[in-house]
Design an enzyme around this catalytic site. Structure first.
Site, short mmCIF file in Angstrom:
data_model
loop_
_atom_site.label_atom_id
_atom_site.label_comp_id
_atom_site.label_asym_id
_atom_site.label_seq_id
_atom_site.Cartn_x
_atom_site.Cartn_y
_atom_site.Cartn_z
N GLU A 60 8.27 9.06 10.48
CA GLU A 60 8.57 10.25 11.29
C GLU A 60 7.47 10.52 12.30
OE1 GLU A 60 8.47 9.84 8.08
OE2 GLU A 60 9.59 11.34 6.95
N ALA A 162 16.73 -21.85 -9.79
CA ALA A 162 17.34 -22.86 -8.93
C ALA A 162 17.88 -23.96 -9.83
CB ALA A 162 16.30 -23.44 -7.96
N ALA A 172 17.89 -35.86 -17.48
CA ALA A 172 17.57 -36.35 -18.82
C ALA A 172 16.14 -36.91 -18.90
CB ALA A 172 18.58 -37.42 -19.25
N SER A 176 12.83 -33.24 -11.77
CA SER A 176 13.41 -31.98 -11.33
C SER A 176 13.25 -31.73 -9.83
CB SER A 176 12.76 -30.84 -12.11
OG SER A 176 11.38 -30.80 -11.83
N ASP A 208 4.52 -27.82 -13.46
CA ASP A 208 4.72 -27.91 -12.00
C ASP A 208 3.46 -27.63 -11.19
OD1 ASP A 208 7.31 -28.28 -12.73
OD2 ASP A 208 8.03 -26.31 -12.10
N LEU A 212 2.31 -20.64 -5.81
CA LEU A 212 2.92 -19.30 -5.78
C LEU A 212 2.43 -18.43 -4.64
CD1 LEU A 212 2.92 -18.50 -9.63
CD2 LEU A 212 4.74 -19.57 -8.27
N ARG A 215 4.01 -19.30 2.14
CA ARG A 215 3.67 -20.26 3.18
C ARG A 215 4.75 -20.45 4.25
NH1 ARG A 215 2.47 -22.46 -1.61
NH2 ARG A 215 4.05 -24.07 -1.44
N ALA A 270 12.22 -16.62 -18.65
CA ALA A 270 13.47 -15.97 -18.23
C ALA A 270 14.21 -15.45 -19.45
CB ALA A 270 14.33 -16.96 -17.45
C1 AOF Z 1 7.78 9.84 4.58
N1 AOF Z 1 7.88 8.88 5.54
O1 AOF Z 1 7.57 6.79 6.28
C2 AOF Z 1 7.01 7.26 4.05
C3 AOF Z 1 6.97 8.28 3.04
O2 AOF Z 1 -0.21 7.92 0.74
P1 AOF Z 1 0.68 8.48 1.78
O3 AOF Z 1 0.19 9.70 2.43
O4 AOF Z 1 1.08 7.44 2.80
O5 AOF Z 1 2.02 8.96 1.01
C4 AOF Z 1 2.82 8.05 0.32
C5 AOF Z 1 4.06 8.75 -0.17
O6 AOF Z 1 4.77 9.31 0.94
C6 AOF Z 1 5.07 7.83 -0.85
O7 AOF Z 1 4.88 7.74 -2.23
C7 AOF Z 1 6.40 8.52 -0.54
O8 AOF Z 1 6.63 9.63 -1.38
C8 AOF Z 1 6.15 9.03 0.85
N2 AOF Z 1 6.50 8.00 1.81
N3 AOF Z 1 7.39 9.52 3.34
O9 AOF Z 1 8.04 11.02 4.85
C9 AOF Z 1 7.50 7.61 5.34
N4 AOF Z 1 6.59 6.00 3.83
ZN ZN Z 2 5.62 11.46 5.27
#
Ligand code: AOF
Ligand code: ZN
Length: 344
Positions: A60, A162, A172, A176, A208, A212, A215, A270
């Protein structure tokens, strides 16, 4: 002219906000990946934003900053409820109020206990019209690991396997490599980049010697976790060698802010996670290949279900081609008594 009042446009704008959120999927954890759009009082887009990496601005604030004075009397469209708490950054509700926004359209409430509806309250008590539920299912789907973590305290567990069409991971003679192709390999790296941690069993490390790391796509390397002990010269180091139960591991990872854990094998790990009902999502990569018979390794180890009645059944939520291979995503793999289509 095109004033922003009709529902279709709101839905379209939320779709755009979902897209913006998707562009930051790999960079915000442990925070949610959020998208926001600001419209001026004519309904024109004057700001767009997505969550910055932890400690950075929320979606926001990014969108409001771009909009400046043009936000006054306008509308904000945000995938997740704006926060009302002082975290690492000040509340988004304050920023929306200060900008003079008249209306806020949101996908879903923020399940984080520090927010959980208080963002809506703050906006409403400032006289802002708040509408909740726009494209809610899509937002819930997009934020599933985050929501799961905030509701359970544990990461979303994604099991990836996979195999051939008949569910085999080796022939057998034990050979793999490679069953699935290049596109599937790229997808695995995408999954790793989306995940905060990746888990394998000690047997897989010995057999294997996987690295992890991420890349084939660009993204952060997940924390590597081995269930049991990894040989000193294994390529998986540095890693967490976990001696406790899988459930305790999930608690520990959740406490560390891990939103998604990818389980890459092997068949025994798993099985133990499935038996403990800890698998939230199963992603199968199937190659158009067939081994046949009862030799070779199965994708899931352990005893076969004693009867059809004790078979686990899930819901297929996605089917997608990956080059010559196919990707299946299964949810809700529980014990049920009948084929879902036969249930009334
Ligand atoms: C929003 N807009 O884009 C996000 C939100 O540590 P802070 O201050 O960044 O807060 C993290 C918390 O804010 C997160 O756990 C969630 O509740 C909220 N994230 N809120 O209004 C955003 N990323
Ligand atoms: Zn916020």
């Amino acid at each position: 002219m095109d004033t922003f009042t009709n529902a279709t446009t709101t839905e379209e704008m939320m779709r755009f906000a979902l897209h913006l959120a998707s562009t930051v999927r790999l960079t915000t954890s442990p925070n949610p990946w959020v998208g926001a759009i600001v419209l001026d009082h004519h309904g024109h887009v004057v700001g767009t934003g997505a969550t910055e990496p932890p400690g950075g601005r929320h979606a926001e604030v990014v969108a409001l900053t771009e909009a400046g004075d043009r936000a006054r009397g306008g509308t904000a469209i945000v995938t997740l409820e704006p926060c009302s708490h002082h975290g690492r950054t000040p509340p988004c509700t304050d920023a929306l109020i200060a900008a003079g926004v008249k209306r806020v359209v949101v996908g879903i409430e923020d399940p984080d206990q520090r927010v959980a509806g208080s963002g809506f309250e703050a906006l409403r008590s400032a006289g802002i019209t708040v509408e909740v539920g726009c494209r809610a299912d899509e937002v819930r789907d997009q934020l599933r690991p985050y929501i799961h973590h905030r509701q359970t305290g544990r990461p979303l567990v994604v099991l990836k396997t996979a195999s051939t069409l008949d569910g085999k991971t080796s022939a057998a003679d034990g050979s793999s490599r490679w069953i699935t192709g290049d596109d599937a390999r790229t997808r695995v790296h995408q999954l790793r980049a989306e995940s905060d941690a990746v888990l394998v069993g000690a047997g897989t490390v010995r057999a294997d010697d996987p690295e992890l790391t991420v890349r084939h796509v660009s993204g952060r390397n997940p924390l590597r976790v081995v269930l049991g002990h990894a040989p000193r010269d294994a390529r998986v180091h540095p890693c967490l060698e976990w001696e406790g139960t899988p459930a305790a591991l999930l608690d520990e990872l959740g406490t560390q802010g891990c939103l998604q854990l990818l389980v890459e094998g092997g068949a025994t790990v798993a099985r133990s996670l499935l038996d403990a009902n800890l698998v939230d999502r199963w992603e199968l990569h199937l190659a158009p290949a067939l081994m046949g018979g009862s030799e070779g390794s199965p994708v899931i180890a352990g005893p076969t279900a004693p009867s059809i009645a004790e078979t686990r059944r899930g819901r297929i939520r996605e089917v997608e081609m990956m080059g010559a291979d196919v990707r299946l995503v299964i949810d809700h793999l529980h014990h049920t008594t009948a084929h879902p289509e036969l249930e009334d």
